[in-house]
Design a protein around this motif. Structure first.
Motif, PDB file in Angstrom:
ATOM      1  N   ASN A   9       0.900  -1.061   0.161  1.00  0.00           N
ATOM      2  CA  ASN A   9      -0.091   0.038   0.000  1.00  0.00           C
ATOM      3  C   ASN A   9       0.958   1.088   0.148  1.00  0.00           C
ATOM      4  OD1 ASN A   9      -2.174  -1.463  -0.174  1.00  0.00           O
ATOM      5  ND2 ASN A   9      -2.599  -1.257   2.133  1.00  0.00           N
ATOM      6  N   LEU A  10       1.825   1.170   0.789  1.00  0.00           N
ATOM      7  CA  LEU A  10       2.823   2.423   0.860  1.00  0.00           C
ATOM      8  C   LEU A  10       3.696   2.558  -0.612  1.00  0.00           C
ATOM      9  CD1 LEU A  10       4.285   4.598   2.819  1.00  0.00           C
ATOM     10  CD2 LEU A  10       6.045   2.789   3.076  1.00  0.00           C
ATOM     11  N   MET A  11       3.723   1.344  -0.991  1.00  0.00           N
ATOM     12  CA  MET A  11       4.653   1.590  -2.584  1.00  0.00           C
ATOM     13  C   MET A  11       3.509   2.218  -3.361  1.00  0.00           C
ATOM     14  SD  MET A  11       6.373  -2.173  -2.819  1.00  0.00           S
ATOM     15  CE  MET A  11       7.178  -2.100  -4.069  1.00  0.00           C
ATOM     16  N   ALA A  12       2.366   1.396  -3.241  1.00  0.00           N
ATOM     17  CA  ALA A  12       1.188   2.283  -4.358  1.00  0.00           C
ATOM     18  C   ALA A  12       1.149   3.784  -4.087  1.00  0.00           C
ATOM     19  CB  ALA A  12      -0.044   1.513  -4.367  1.00  0.00           C
ATOM     20  N   GLN A  13       1.088   4.315  -2.781  1.00  0.00           N
ATOM     21  CA  GLN A  13       0.999   5.473  -2.554  1.00  0.00           C
ATOM     22  C   GLN A  13       2.105   6.337  -2.936  1.00  0.00           C
ATOM     23  OE1 GLN A  13       0.803   6.429   1.787  1.00  0.00           O
ATOM     24  NE2 GLN A  13      -1.294   5.497   1.850  1.00  0.00           N
ATOM     25  N   ARG A  14       3.348   5.897  -2.582  1.00  0.00           N
ATOM     26  CA  ARG A  14       4.319   6.881  -2.798  1.00  0.00           C
ATOM     27  C   ARG A  14       5.304   6.844  -4.083  1.00  0.00           C
ATOM     28  NH1 ARG A  14       5.264  10.512   0.338  1.00  0.00           N
ATOM     29  NH2 ARG A  14       7.359  10.740  -0.494  1.00  0.00           N
ATOM     30  N   LEU A  15       5.043   5.590  -4.809  1.00  0.00           N
ATOM     31  CA  LEU A  15       5.620   5.578  -6.026  1.00  0.00           C
ATOM     32  C   LEU A  15       4.916   5.617  -7.451  1.00  0.00           C
ATOM     33  CD1 LEU A  15       7.385   2.001  -5.200  1.00  0.00           C
ATOM     34  CD2 LEU A  15       8.534   4.421  -4.757  1.00  0.00           C
ATOM     35  N   LEU A  22       7.957  -0.692 -13.442  1.00  0.00           N
ATOM     36  CA  LEU A  22       9.101  -1.234 -13.584  1.00  0.00           C
ATOM     37  C   LEU A  22       9.483  -2.307 -12.941  1.00  0.00           C
ATOM     38  CD1 LEU A  22      12.133  -1.240 -14.930  1.00  0.00           C
ATOM     39  CD2 LEU A  22      12.490   0.673 -13.468  1.00  0.00           C
ATOM     40  N   LEU A  23       9.204  -1.978 -11.286  1.00  0.00           N
ATOM     41  CA  LEU A  23       9.731  -2.909 -10.153  1.00  0.00           C
ATOM     42  C   LEU A  23       8.648  -4.482 -10.601  1.00  0.00           C
ATOM     43  CD1 LEU A  23       9.444  -0.758  -6.863  1.00  0.00           C
ATOM     44  CD2 LEU A  23      11.459  -1.519  -8.239  1.00  0.00           C
ATOM     45  N   LYS A  24       7.387  -4.126 -11.018  1.00  0.00           N
ATOM     46  CA  LYS A  24       6.799  -5.353 -11.148  1.00  0.00           C
ATOM     47  C   LYS A  24       7.197  -6.244 -12.275  1.00  0.00           C
ATOM     48  CE  LYS A  24       2.196  -4.189  -9.124  1.00  0.00           C
ATOM     49  NZ  LYS A  24       0.979  -3.407  -9.347  1.00  0.00           N
ATOM     50  N   SER A  25       7.882  -5.662 -13.487  1.00  0.00           N
ATOM     51  CA  SER A  25       8.274  -6.332 -14.427  1.00  0.00           C
ATOM     52  C   SER A  25       9.760  -6.808 -14.216  1.00  0.00           C
ATOM     53  CB  SER A  25       8.342  -5.756 -15.940  1.00  0.00           C
ATOM     54  OG  SER A  25       8.831  -4.303 -15.775  1.00  0.00           O
ATOM     55  N   ILE A  26      10.509  -6.331 -13.350  1.00  0.00           N
ATOM     56  CA  ILE A  26      11.649  -6.835 -12.750  1.00  0.00           C
ATOM     57  C   ILE A  26      11.428  -8.181 -12.173  1.00  0.00           C
ATOM     58  CG2 ILE A  26      13.556  -6.396 -11.239  1.00  0.00           C
ATOM     59  CD1 ILE A  26      13.506  -3.391 -11.947  1.00  0.00           C
ATOM     60  N   GLY A  27      10.121  -8.070 -11.107  1.00  0.00           N
ATOM     61  CA  GLY A  27       9.901  -9.307 -10.329  1.00  0.00           C
ATOM     62  C   GLY A  27       9.289 -10.351 -11.224  1.00  0.00           C
ATOM     63  N   LEU A  48      10.514   3.965   3.136  1.00  0.00           N
ATOM     64  CA  LEU A  48       9.757   4.039   4.599  1.00  0.00           C
ATOM     65  C   LEU A  48       9.931   5.580   5.263  1.00  0.00           C
ATOM     66  CD1 LEU A  48      10.866   0.577   6.174  1.00  0.00           C
ATOM     67  CD2 LEU A  48       8.577   1.447   4.707  1.00  0.00           C
ATOM     68  N   LEU A  49      10.896   6.286   4.861  1.00  0.00           N
ATOM     69  CA  LEU A  49      10.944   7.543   5.593  1.00  0.00           C
ATOM     70  C   LEU A  49      10.120   8.649   4.663  1.00  0.00           C
ATOM     71  CD1 LEU A  49      14.654   8.059   6.143  1.00  0.00           C
ATOM     72  CD2 LEU A  49      12.926   7.809   7.748  1.00  0.00           C
ATOM     73  N   GLN A  50       9.325   8.060   3.705  1.00  0.00           N
ATOM     74  CA  GLN A  50       8.629   8.996   2.856  1.00  0.00           C
ATOM     75  C   GLN A  50       9.322  10.083   2.339  1.00  0.00           C
ATOM     76  OE1 GLN A  50       4.704   9.344   3.492  1.00  0.00           O
ATOM     77  NE2 GLN A  50       4.633   7.726   5.119  1.00  0.00           N
ATOM     78  N   ARG A  51      10.347   9.820   1.884  1.00  0.00           N
ATOM     79  CA  ARG A  51      11.230  10.951   0.897  1.00  0.00           C
ATOM     80  C   ARG A  51      11.321  10.319  -0.381  1.00  0.00           C
ATOM     81  NH1 ARG A  51      15.457  13.559   3.925  1.00  0.00           N
ATOM     82  NH2 ARG A  51      16.655  13.616   2.267  1.00  0.00           N
ATOM     83  N   THR A  52      11.709  11.209  -1.353  1.00  0.00           N
ATOM     84  CA  THR A  52      11.993  10.822  -2.796  1.00  0.00           C
ATOM     85  C   THR A  52      12.892   9.830  -3.056  1.00  0.00           C
ATOM     86  OG1 THR A  52      11.665  13.040  -3.040  1.00  0.00           O
ATOM     87  CG2 THR A  52      12.068  11.820  -5.109  1.00  0.00           C
ATOM     88  N   VAL A  53      12.631   8.988  -3.685  1.00  0.00           N
ATOM     89  CA  VAL A  53      13.264   7.598  -3.788  1.00  0.00           C
ATOM     90  C   VAL A  53      14.074   7.866  -5.032  1.00  0.00           C
ATOM     91  CG1 VAL A  53      12.113   5.897  -2.627  1.00  0.00           C
ATOM     92  CG2 VAL A  53      11.529   6.301  -5.040  1.00  0.00           C
TER      93      VAL A  53
END
Ligand code: CTP
Length: 434
Positions: A9-15, A22-27, A48-53
């Protein structure tokens, strides 16, 4: 022994969608090759720190190079491989690069009829890292997508806002981690844990930097000085006595901090106005630290840090020129726009900002900032070919006339091309150039 929880959920929210896809196709590529794989390190920490990745670092349990080639083919993009280290970079686009590393599989022979089993090697890969907060892994395989794996108490330390090493020899193994601890603490507003701080003091006491290459220290310093506000990190460095590691005669005094603060303000001012422009921010802070050193000590610092010839010239000779030029402007103030223009025009951004940081005279600072934002751009509209047309012979006369046109423009005259032309003709006649 690992704490696991799903953070999709956090991933969907932040990315953004592109990163998620891209992460899904790598997986999916991992699933197709039967490999476990994880995104690790800074990416997960910053998520996790809610910063820009930014950089995506992947660890594959298996042959990372073969995996990276497979992904590159699938995404139809380039890949660079480094056989020696078992690593590769998949260049998804100009902005997006994916680093891939191999965590080798370890096989355990069981006695009797039991089969050989593969031990999860991601843990070993993570155990080699510097701080707990950098040891998180996020699974990308479809059936476990978005599972956060925490072996070393990283989530706890992120909550506690603490930088901790994983083991006691961390700084002895790699002393550059001392600078990294300070960099991360400063960047995230974290504290360095008590035990970790003691390990730092001990490592410095036993002179762990003795055999460390200057290049690596330089790289860490550049990173610290490139942070948004490096001053707390510089304070922390001096608390540990790290400036003496750079040079025993490097002194960072209250006066130095005053100039550093002033540099901060200047760079913030600049970066707000010129968002797109990149320049070596680190160099301004570095020059401030060198400011009070003798030329000899500055040279020795450059030697120690193995600063390459070009940069060395800037930090030594050009810096002195800038300091002298500032002295000239200060002692002749107020100076005309013409004088200021010719005094400053050959210095690039870094040095102009350095001079602004250095001066204690507000009016001088304002003048230099006006030069930078406005009249450094003053250029004649007429060109060489216009001078040829009126009969001037190409050569030094060209420069002379165009500079005079520029001077008149700096004084606020000649706002049109026609006026420039008239001025040039008059000047050329008076000086027997035509
Ligand atoms: N690392 C380490 N010791 C070092 C340098 C790096 O253990 N001297 C590990 C860290 O655990 C880090 C990983 O290697 O997670 C990648 O290093 P780097 O890209 O420098 O780390 P980031 O955390 O991505 O740093 P930044 O956010 O500044 O890019």
């Amino acid at each position: 022994n690992a704490r696991k929880r799903r953070i999709h959920n956090l991933m969907a929210q932040r990315l953004d969608d592109r990163t998620m896809d891209l992460l899904k196709s790598i997986g999916a590529a991992g699933d197709e090759l039967g490999l476990n794989l994880y995104v690790v390190g800074g990416f997960v920490r910053d998520l996790l720190l809610q910063r820009t990745v930014d950089d995506i670092d992947i660890v594959v349990e298996g042959d990372g190079i073969a995996f990276a080639r497979y992904v590159a083919e699938k995404l139809n993009c380039r890949v660079n491989t480094h056989k020696k280290f078992g690593t590769a970079v998949v260049i998804v686009s100009e902005q997006i690069k994916v680093d891939v590393a191999s965590a080798r599989l370890e096989y355990y022979d069981f006695p009797a009829a039991l089969p050989i089993v593969e031990k999860s090697s991601i843990k070993r890969d993570l155990a080699r890292r510097d701080f707990t907060i950098n040891t998180l892994a996020l699974s990308l395989n479809a059936d476990t997508f978005g599972t956060l794996i925490d072996y070393f108490g990283a989530t706890r330390d992120l909550k506690d806002k603490t930088i901790r090493t994983i083991h006691n020899l961390s700084f002895v193994e790699d002393p550059t981690r001392i600078f990294r601890a300070i960099k991360f603490a400063n960047r995230f507003g974290f504290d360095i844990g008590k035990v970790t701080a003691n390990l730092i003091r001990n490592a410095i006491k036993v002179d762990c930097f003795k055999n460390l290459s200057g290049l690596r220290v330089l790289s860490e310093l550049k990173q610290i000085f490139s942070e948004e506000d490096p001053i707390p990190a510089i304070r922390s460095m001096t608390d540990y006595g790290l400036e003496k590691v750079i040079h025993p005669r490097l002194e960072i005094t209250p006066a130095t901090y005053q100039i550093l603060e002033s540099a901060n303000k200047t760079l913030t001012w600049h970066d707000l106005l010129y968002v797109q422009e990149t320049y070596p921010r680190w160099a301004v802070y570095f020059m401030v630290l060198l400011h009070r050193c003798t030329f000899k000590v500055s040279e020795q610092i450059c030697d120690r840090l193995m600063i390459p010839v070009g940069e060395r010239q800037l930090l030594l000779e050009t810096r002195y020129k800038a300091e002298n030029r500032l002295g000239f402007i200060e002692s002749n103030h107020p100076v005309s726009r013409q004088k200021l223009y010719w005094a400053l025009i050959n210095f690039n951004t870094v040095f102009v900002l350095y001079m602004m940081a250095l001066t204690k005279n507000e009016a001088v600072r304002r003048d230099i900032s006006n030069f930078y934002t406005q009249f450094r751009h003053v250029t004649p509209k007429i060109r060489g070919k216009d001078l040829i047309r009126i009969g001037v012979t190409p050569g030094p006369a060209f420069t002379k006339i165009l500079n005079e046109v520029r001077n008149a423009k700096l004084d606020g005259h000649l706002d049109t091309r026609e006026k420039e032309m008239d001025f040039a003709i008059k000047y050329a006649r008076e000086n027997n150039m035509i």
